[in-house]
Each structure stands twice: as C-alpha cells, then as structure tokens.
Design an enzyme around this catalytic site. Structure first.
Site, PDB file in Angstrom:
ATOM      1  N   TYR A  34      -9.716  11.006  -4.075  1.00 60.54           N
ATOM      2  CA  TYR A  34      -9.042   9.705  -4.186  1.00 60.54           C
ATOM      3  C   TYR A  34      -9.667   8.701  -3.229  1.00 60.54           C
ATOM      4  O   TYR A  34     -10.120   7.624  -3.637  1.00 60.54           O
ATOM      5  CB  TYR A  34      -7.539   9.845  -3.908  1.00 60.54           C
ATOM      6  CG  TYR A  34      -6.839   8.517  -3.644  1.00 60.54           C
ATOM      7  CD1 TYR A  34      -6.742   7.545  -4.636  1.00 60.54           C
ATOM      8  CD2 TYR A  34      -6.290   8.229  -2.394  1.00 60.54           C
ATOM      9  CE1 TYR A  34      -6.117   6.316  -4.391  1.00 60.54           C
ATOM     10  CE2 TYR A  34      -5.663   7.017  -2.137  1.00 60.54           C
ATOM     11  CZ  TYR A  34      -5.584   6.062  -3.138  1.00 60.54           C
ATOM     12  OH  TYR A  34      -4.976   4.854  -2.888  1.00 60.54           O
ATOM     13  N   THR A  62      -7.318   0.765   0.512  1.00 57.36           N
ATOM     14  CA  THR A  62      -6.358   1.619   1.211  1.00 57.36           C
ATOM     15  C   THR A  62      -6.873   1.999   2.606  1.00 57.36           C
ATOM     16  O   THR A  62      -8.094   2.029   2.825  1.00 57.36           O
ATOM     17  CB  THR A  62      -6.093   2.910   0.403  1.00 57.36           C
ATOM     18  OG1 THR A  62      -5.401   3.857   1.217  1.00 57.36           O
ATOM     19  CG2 THR A  62      -7.386   3.571  -0.079  1.00 57.36           C
ATOM     20  N   ASP A  63      -5.944   2.348   3.493  1.00 60.66           N
ATOM     21  CA  ASP A  63      -6.350   2.849   4.818  1.00 60.66           C
ATOM     22  C   ASP A  63      -7.083   4.189   4.717  1.00 60.66           C
ATOM     23  O   ASP A  63      -7.746   4.616   5.656  1.00 60.66           O
ATOM     24  CB  ASP A  63      -5.137   2.982   5.756  1.00 60.66           C
ATOM     25  CG  ASP A  63      -4.044   3.914   5.249  1.00 60.66           C
ATOM     26  OD1 ASP A  63      -4.131   4.398   4.099  1.00 60.66           O
ATOM     27  OD2 ASP A  63      -3.079   4.152   6.004  1.00 60.66           O
ATOM     28  N   GLU A  64      -6.960   4.843   3.552  1.00 61.99           N
ATOM     29  CA  GLU A  64      -7.556   6.177   3.420  1.00 61.99           C
ATOM     30  C   GLU A  64      -9.078   6.138   3.372  1.00 61.99           C
ATOM     31  O   GLU A  64      -9.730   7.165   3.541  1.00 61.99           O
ATOM     32  CB  GLU A  64      -6.979   6.880   2.192  1.00 61.99           C
ATOM     33  CG  GLU A  64      -5.471   6.942   2.273  1.00 61.99           C
ATOM     34  CD  GLU A  64      -4.835   7.972   1.363  1.00 61.99           C
ATOM     35  OE1 GLU A  64      -5.525   8.895   0.927  1.00 61.99           O
ATOM     36  OE2 GLU A  64      -3.630   7.819   1.104  1.00 61.99           O
ATOM     37  N   ASP A  94      -6.933  -1.077 -20.789  1.00 63.00           N
ATOM     38  CA  ASP A  94      -7.650  -0.315 -19.769  1.00 63.00           C
ATOM     39  C   ASP A  94      -8.609  -1.248 -19.036  1.00 63.00           C
ATOM     40  O   ASP A  94      -9.351  -2.005 -19.685  1.00 63.00           O
ATOM     41  CB  ASP A  94      -8.426   0.794 -20.500  1.00 63.00           C
ATOM     42  CG  ASP A  94      -8.974   1.847 -19.564  1.00 63.00           C
ATOM     43  OD1 ASP A  94      -9.306   1.517 -18.410  1.00 63.00           O
ATOM     44  OD2 ASP A  94      -9.079   3.007 -20.002  1.00 63.00           O
ATOM     45  N   THR A 112      -0.458   4.430 -17.774  1.00 63.00           N
ATOM     46  CA  THR A 112      -0.673   5.866 -17.578  1.00 63.00           C
ATOM     47  C   THR A 112       0.670   6.482 -17.225  1.00 63.00           C
ATOM     48  O   THR A 112       1.703   5.788 -17.218  1.00 63.00           O
ATOM     49  CB  THR A 112      -1.643   6.116 -16.400  1.00 63.00           C
ATOM     50  OG1 THR A 112      -0.989   5.706 -15.191  1.00 63.00           O
ATOM     51  CG2 THR A 112      -2.958   5.359 -16.579  1.00 63.00           C
ATOM     52  N   LYS A 139     -11.798   5.241  -3.922  1.00 63.39           N
ATOM     53  CA  LYS A 139     -11.408   3.917  -3.418  1.00 63.39           C
ATOM     54  C   LYS A 139     -12.519   3.325  -2.542  1.00 63.39           C
ATOM     55  O   LYS A 139     -12.768   2.119  -2.564  1.00 63.39           O
ATOM     56  CB  LYS A 139     -10.099   4.010  -2.625  1.00 63.39           C
ATOM     57  CG  LYS A 139      -8.874   4.382  -3.447  1.00 63.39           C
ATOM     58  CD  LYS A 139      -8.474   3.342  -4.487  1.00 63.39           C
ATOM     59  CE  LYS A 139      -7.925   2.064  -3.888  1.00 63.39           C
ATOM     60  NZ  LYS A 139      -7.446   1.126  -4.941  1.00 63.39           N
TER      61      LYS A 139
HETATM   62  P1  NAD Z   1       0.709   3.441  -8.963  1.00 66.29           P
HETATM   63  O1  NAD Z   1       0.081   4.765  -9.243  1.00 66.29           O
HETATM   64  O2  NAD Z   1       2.174   3.353  -8.805  1.00 66.29           O
HETATM   65  O3  NAD Z   1       0.308   2.393 -10.100  1.00 66.29           O
HETATM   66  C1  NAD Z   1      -0.979   2.307 -10.633  1.00 66.29           C
HETATM   67  C2  NAD Z   1      -0.903   1.469 -11.906  1.00 66.29           C
HETATM   68  O4  NAD Z   1      -2.233   1.331 -12.432  1.00 66.29           O
HETATM   69  C3  NAD Z   1      -0.051   2.130 -13.009  1.00 66.29           C
HETATM   70  O5  NAD Z   1       0.820   1.172 -13.566  1.00 66.29           O
HETATM   71  C4  NAD Z   1      -1.078   2.582 -14.042  1.00 66.29           C
HETATM   72  O6  NAD Z   1      -0.591   2.575 -15.362  1.00 66.29           O
HETATM   73  C5  NAD Z   1      -2.190   1.557 -13.838  1.00 66.29           C
HETATM   74  N1  NAD Z   1      -3.499   2.047 -14.258  1.00 66.29           N
HETATM   75  C6  NAD Z   1      -4.069   3.243 -13.946  1.00 66.29           C
HETATM   76  N2  NAD Z   1      -5.275   3.346 -14.544  1.00 66.29           N
HETATM   77  C7  NAD Z   1      -5.476   2.183 -15.226  1.00 66.29           C
HETATM   78  C8  NAD Z   1      -6.537   1.692 -16.021  1.00 66.29           C
HETATM   79  N3  NAD Z   1      -7.637   2.429 -16.247  1.00 66.29           N
HETATM   80  N4  NAD Z   1      -6.418   0.459 -16.566  1.00 66.29           N
HETATM   81  C9  NAD Z   1      -5.287  -0.285 -16.362  1.00 66.29           C
HETATM   82  N5  NAD Z   1      -4.248   0.148 -15.632  1.00 66.29           N
HETATM   83  C10 NAD Z   1      -4.342   1.363 -15.059  1.00 66.29           C
HETATM   84  O7  NAD Z   1      -0.044   2.893  -7.674  1.00 66.29           O
HETATM   85  P2  NAD Z   1       0.498   2.064  -6.421  1.00 66.29           P
HETATM   86  O8  NAD Z   1       1.085   3.005  -5.456  1.00 66.29           O
HETATM   87  O9  NAD Z   1       1.300   0.919  -6.913  1.00 66.29           O
HETATM   88  O10 NAD Z   1      -0.877   1.538  -5.813  1.00 66.29           O
HETATM   89  C11 NAD Z   1      -1.426   0.306  -6.245  1.00 66.29           C
HETATM   90  C12 NAD Z   1      -2.746   0.062  -5.534  1.00 66.29           C
HETATM   91  O11 NAD Z   1      -2.531   0.066  -4.125  1.00 66.29           O
HETATM   92  C13 NAD Z   1      -3.789   1.146  -5.793  1.00 66.29           C
HETATM   93  O12 NAD Z   1      -5.048   0.526  -5.912  1.00 66.29           O
HETATM   94  C14 NAD Z   1      -3.728   2.023  -4.557  1.00 66.29           C
HETATM   95  O13 NAD Z   1      -4.977   2.656  -4.312  1.00 66.29           O
HETATM   96  C15 NAD Z   1      -3.380   1.016  -3.496  1.00 66.29           C
HETATM   97  N6  NAD Z   1      -2.640   1.542  -2.343  1.00 66.29           N
HETATM   98  C16 NAD Z   1      -1.461   2.201  -2.521  1.00 66.29           C
HETATM   99  C17 NAD Z   1      -0.752   2.641  -1.404  1.00 66.29           C
HETATM  100  C18 NAD Z   1       0.585   3.343  -1.537  1.00 66.29           C
HETATM  101  O14 NAD Z   1       1.148   3.782  -0.535  1.00 66.29           O
HETATM  102  N7  NAD Z   1       1.156   3.460  -2.733  1.00 66.29           N
HETATM  103  C19 NAD Z   1      -1.260   2.437  -0.115  1.00 66.29           C
HETATM  104  C20 NAD Z   1      -2.484   1.759   0.028  1.00 66.29           C
HETATM  105  C21 NAD Z   1      -3.159   1.315  -1.086  1.00 66.29           C
HETATM  106  P1  TYD Z   2       1.076  10.881  -0.140  1.00 67.21           P
HETATM  107  O1  TYD Z   2       2.246  10.052  -0.567  1.00 67.21           O
HETATM  108  O2  TYD Z   2       0.375  11.720  -1.140  1.00 67.21           O
HETATM  109  O3  TYD Z   2       0.111   9.892   0.595  1.00 67.21           O
HETATM  110  P2  TYD Z   2      -1.303  10.131   1.317  1.00 67.21           P
HETATM  111  O4  TYD Z   2      -2.201   9.581   0.289  1.00 67.21           O
HETATM  112  O5  TYD Z   2      -1.161   9.339   2.571  1.00 67.21           O
HETATM  113  O6  TYD Z   2      -1.603  11.548   1.607  1.00 67.21           O
HETATM  114  O7  TYD Z   2       1.576  11.834   1.015  1.00 67.21           O
HETATM  115  C1  TYD Z   2       2.016  11.338   2.245  1.00 67.21           C
HETATM  116  C2  TYD Z   2       2.059  12.477   3.214  1.00 67.21           C
HETATM  117  O8  TYD Z   2       3.045  13.413   2.792  1.00 67.21           O
HETATM  118  C3  TYD Z   2       0.749  13.250   3.287  1.00 67.21           C
HETATM  119  O9  TYD Z   2       0.490  13.634   4.639  1.00 67.21           O
HETATM  120  C4  TYD Z   2       1.014  14.477   2.449  1.00 67.21           C
HETATM  121  C5  TYD Z   2       2.496  14.733   2.656  1.00 67.21           C
HETATM  122  N1  TYD Z   2       3.180  15.389   1.528  1.00 67.21           N
HETATM  123  C6  TYD Z   2       3.928  16.552   1.757  1.00 67.21           C
HETATM  124  O10 TYD Z   2       4.010  17.064   2.890  1.00 67.21           O
HETATM  125  N2  TYD Z   2       4.564  17.125   0.694  1.00 67.21           N
HETATM  126  C7  TYD Z   2       4.496  16.608  -0.555  1.00 67.21           C
HETATM  127  O11 TYD Z   2       5.094  17.198  -1.489  1.00 67.21           O
HETATM  128  C8  TYD Z   2       3.720  15.426  -0.776  1.00 67.21           C
HETATM  129  C9  TYD Z   2       3.599  14.801  -2.137  1.00 67.21           C
HETATM  130  C10 TYD Z   2       3.085  14.852   0.303  1.00 67.21           C
END
Ligand code: NAD
Ligand code: TYD
Length: 353
Positions: free
Chosen positions: A148, A123-125, A59, A36, A152
């Site tokens: 979101y 996720t913690d969310e 997918d 994506t 999750k």
């Molecule tokens: P990201 O958005 O960087 O990557 C998501 C990946 O999933 C992308 O490569 C995308 O192409 C792929 N994808 C999306 N839809 C798909 C589908 N239908 N089939 C196959 N592939 C698909 O996300 P991230 O930040 O690396 O997060 C990874 C996981 O960790 C997620 O499940 C997210 O909910 C969880 N998570 C992320 C964070 C964070 O801070 N980034 C924190 C807690 C949990």
């Molecule tokens: P984000 O990375 O979207 O994570 P979360 O899913 O925890 O909300 O954002 C982290 C924090 O940063 C969240 O409190 C929203 C804030 N934020 C801004 O203040 N400005 C921005 O442009 C973005 C993308 C996020």
C-alpha cells in the site's frame, strides 16, 4: 469553481465533499468513483439532490472518461485509491493499478486540460516507520515498506514528476490516520467499535504497541481545503494530529467508552511488515494557519457516538458476503483458540509527541 473529487464515495472523500459544499456556497463538485467494496453512496445521501453536486460512476484508470471530465473542471482533489494495508498484503496488484497507474491517468488528463490545481492526497505511510523520538519532515525521503505505502509513494513520485516536467500545479497532502463518521467497518477503529457492540473480540496485532497519530476527519478536511486553496504549488505538506497513541491504548479507550469488558481485547498474530510507528512534524502546515481542533479523546468520543447513532449504515455493510468473506480470511485463523501470541506485558500508556 468546479472541483473534480475522485474517490468521493469513500470515507474521507465523502466527508470532504460535504465540507466543500458547505464551506464554499458557489462551488460545484463532480464526484468520480468506481464504487469498489469501499465506495458507498449512502455516505452522501444528504447531498445527493444538491444541484451543485454530481456523481459519475467510473474508474480513474479510464483515460477517455477522465479526459472528458477533466475538461469541465478547474481543480482536482484526488482521493481515489485502494487504501487498506491488510488487503494490500492479499492483493498488491489492485493497489498498483489504481494508486499508481490511475494517478498517472489523472495527471496526464489534468495536464492536457490545463487544470489550475491538482491536490493529491497521499499519506504519512510513505515515510515508512519512524523510530521513537523522531518525526518525519516533508523533505525526508520516502521509505515505504508495504505494497500500500509503496503504491502511494509511487503515485507521489508521478505527481512530483508532472510538476517538475510539465509545470502541473500540484500540491501533495500527507494526512495521518483518520477517524470519524462513515469509515468502512474493516478499518481498525470502526472494526473494534462494531465488534465490541456485538461482543466479538477485538483483534490487536502483535503486542499492540505500534504507534499511530489519530486525526479527526473534519480536521483533515479543513487542512485539505486550506491546501487546495493556499498550498504552495509543487510542495508537500504533512497533516499530523499530534495524537500519538499505542494501538492497545486506543483499544482500551474504545472499550471504556462503550462500557465493554477488557476481556474482549485479544492479541493476535501480527501483520507482516507491520510499521511500528508513524509520526510527522507539522510545522509547515501550521505556518499556513491550520491546527487540529480535536484531541485524541474528543476524536474517539465523537467517532464512537456516530457509530452508535448510525447503525443503519454499518450494520448493512457487515452483513454483506463481501465483508464476511474478508473478515473470515483475515481473522478466522488469527482468532482460533491457541493461535494468539503470549499476552503482552507492555505498559499501556499514552505516547506523547
Ligand atoms: P476509502 O477506501 O474509504 O475510499 C476510497 C474510495 O476510492 C472508494 O470510494 C472507492 O470506491 C474509490 N476507488 C477505488 N478505486 C477506484 C478507482 N480505480 N477509480 C475510482 N474510484 C476508486 O479510502 P479513504 O480512507 O477515504 O482514503 C482516501 C484517500 O486518503 C486515499 O488516497 C488514502 O490513501 C488517503 N489516506 C487515508 C488515510 C486514512 O486514515 N483513511 C490516511 C492518510 C491518507
Ligand atoms: P490501519 O487502519 O490498517 O492503518 P495503518 O495503515 O496505519 O496500518 O491500522 C491501524 C493500526 O491498527 C495498525 O497499527 C494496525 C492495527 N490493527 C490491528 O491491530 N488490528 C486490526 O484488526 C487492524 C485492522 C489494524
């Protein structure tokens, strides 16, 4: 062991694949990713020719493809998801399709193929916002408040149901907010770093006093690897960093690290339904022997250094029309003169756990 990593072309998934290949010299990794807007194989160009690594574009909602791949692996680490809260506010449907239905497709195929381990990255969310002084424990009920986190949480419910009903050997991980190399430049830390480097404003939502717990992605990968191998089947585990900070504190530190003026910080209209605070209790994971190695300052310093050294990666992304269209839709009105809320008079301090 052969591991199917879903979403391996994303931020955390790509870091995890690199980690797995290095940590386990006999492991083979199959990366299933739809590519994506968030997926990007340049994150993995250093492992692309590794004979123990294979990429499949597809997918997770494609049950025929997923069924086929699942029969060839021993374990699954499921990262694939739509992940950005701000995009979920624009188009929740994509989140329900991938995060909920896609997870179900994987679970069914994993059950039918008899995989030995299904690590689900949640996720913690899912806990929703957590009042000051409190921290979420694994047995707290889910209370998601945006599309979101609701998706999750829905995925997690399916994961638990497959364990309860069919005995699928699942483990659920709930990491905090990650930072580090290869995070997409629309997420807050990379957005602020790359904007600052271009002398563009840093749009802080609302009063900026929302609290997040910042986890360095390598620490998360270590925790996930531990859970893949040693997590108790059917259990959920928080992955906190213990690095609780207000957004405005994080923003000021980034500006300081980059040598940029505070005048770049701009308070803008808040995100609807913005969760005020996340905070998790980490006792359960600590009993397995994991502790994060990076303080908040170290995590941000390393992240900033990476973005300074790897302009080739993010400059190409921010020049795409996909990124520019998103940026305009999300920020153009917010950053227009006269749109900003009154300046916050908050005391900018570190929050401690
Ligand atoms: P990201 O958005 O960087 O990557 C998501 C990946 O999933 C992308 O490569 C995308 O192409 C792929 N994808 C999306 N839809 C798909 C589908 N239908 N089939 C196959 N592939 C698909 O996300 P991230 O930040 O690396 O997060 C990874 C996981 O960790 C997620 O499940 C997210 O909910 C969880 N998570 C992320 C964070 C964070 O801070 N980034 C924190 C807690 C949990
Ligand atoms: P984000 O990375 O979207 O994570 P979360 O899913 O925890 O909300 O954002 C982290 C924090 O940063 C969240 O409190 C929203 C804030 N934020 C801004 O203040 N400005 C921005 O442009 C973005 C993308 C996020």
């Amino acid at each position: 062991m052969r591991v199917l990593v879903t979403g391996g072309a994303g931020f955390i998934g790509s870091n995890f694949i690199r980690f797995l290949l290095e940590r386990h010299p006999s492991y083979q990794v199959v990366n299933l990713d739809k590519l994506t807007y968030a997926g990007n194989l340049e994150r993995l160009r250093d492992v692309a020719s590794n004979p123990r690594y294979e990429f499949v574009q597809g997918d997770i909602c494609d049950s025929a493809l997923v069924g086929h791949l699942m029969r060839e692996v021993d374990a699954v680490a499921h990262f694939a998801a739509e992940t950005h809260v701000d995009r979920a506010l624009m188009d929740p449907g994509a989140f329900i399709t991938t995060d909920v239905y896609g997870t179900y497709v994987l679970l069914r195929a994993a059950h039918e193929a008899g995989v030995k381990r299904f690590l689900h990255v949640s996720t913690d969310e899912v806990y929703g916002e957590v009042p000051p002084g409190r921290s979420s424990r694994e047995d707290d009920p889910p209370a998601p408040r945006n599309p979101y986190s609701a998706s999750k949480a829905g995925a997690e419910m399916q994961v638990s149901a497959f364990h309860q009903t069919y005995g699928l050997p699942v483990v659920i991980a709930r990491p905090a907010n990650n930072v580090g190399p290869y995070q997409h430049p629309e997420k807050v830390v990379p957005l602020f770093v790359t904007n600052a480097l271009q002398d563009l404003p840093l749009p802080v939502y609302g009063d900026g006093r929302q609290v997040r717990d910042w986890l360095y992605v390598e620490d998360n990968c270590e925790a996930l690897d531990l859970l893949l191998h040693q997590g108790t089947t059917g259990q959920a585990y928080n992955i906190p960093a213990g690095n609780l900070r207000e957004n405005v504190y994080m923003t000021r530190l980034l500006l300081k690290l980059l040598g940029k003026p505070e005048s770049l910080l701009r308070f803008v209209e808040d995100r609807p339904g913005h969760d005020r605070r996340y905070c998790m209790d980490g006792t359960k994971l600590r009993t397995l022997g994991w502790a994060p190695r990076h303080s908040f300052e170290q995590a941000l310093e390393k992240t900033v250094a990476w973005y300074l050294d790897n302009r080739w990666w993010w400059e190409r992304i921010i020049q795409t029309s996909q990124f520019q269209d998103y940026y305009r839709a999300q920020y153009e009105r917010r950053l227009r003169p006269g749109q900003a809320p009154p300046p916050s008079n908050s005391v900018h301090r570190a929050e401690r756990a």
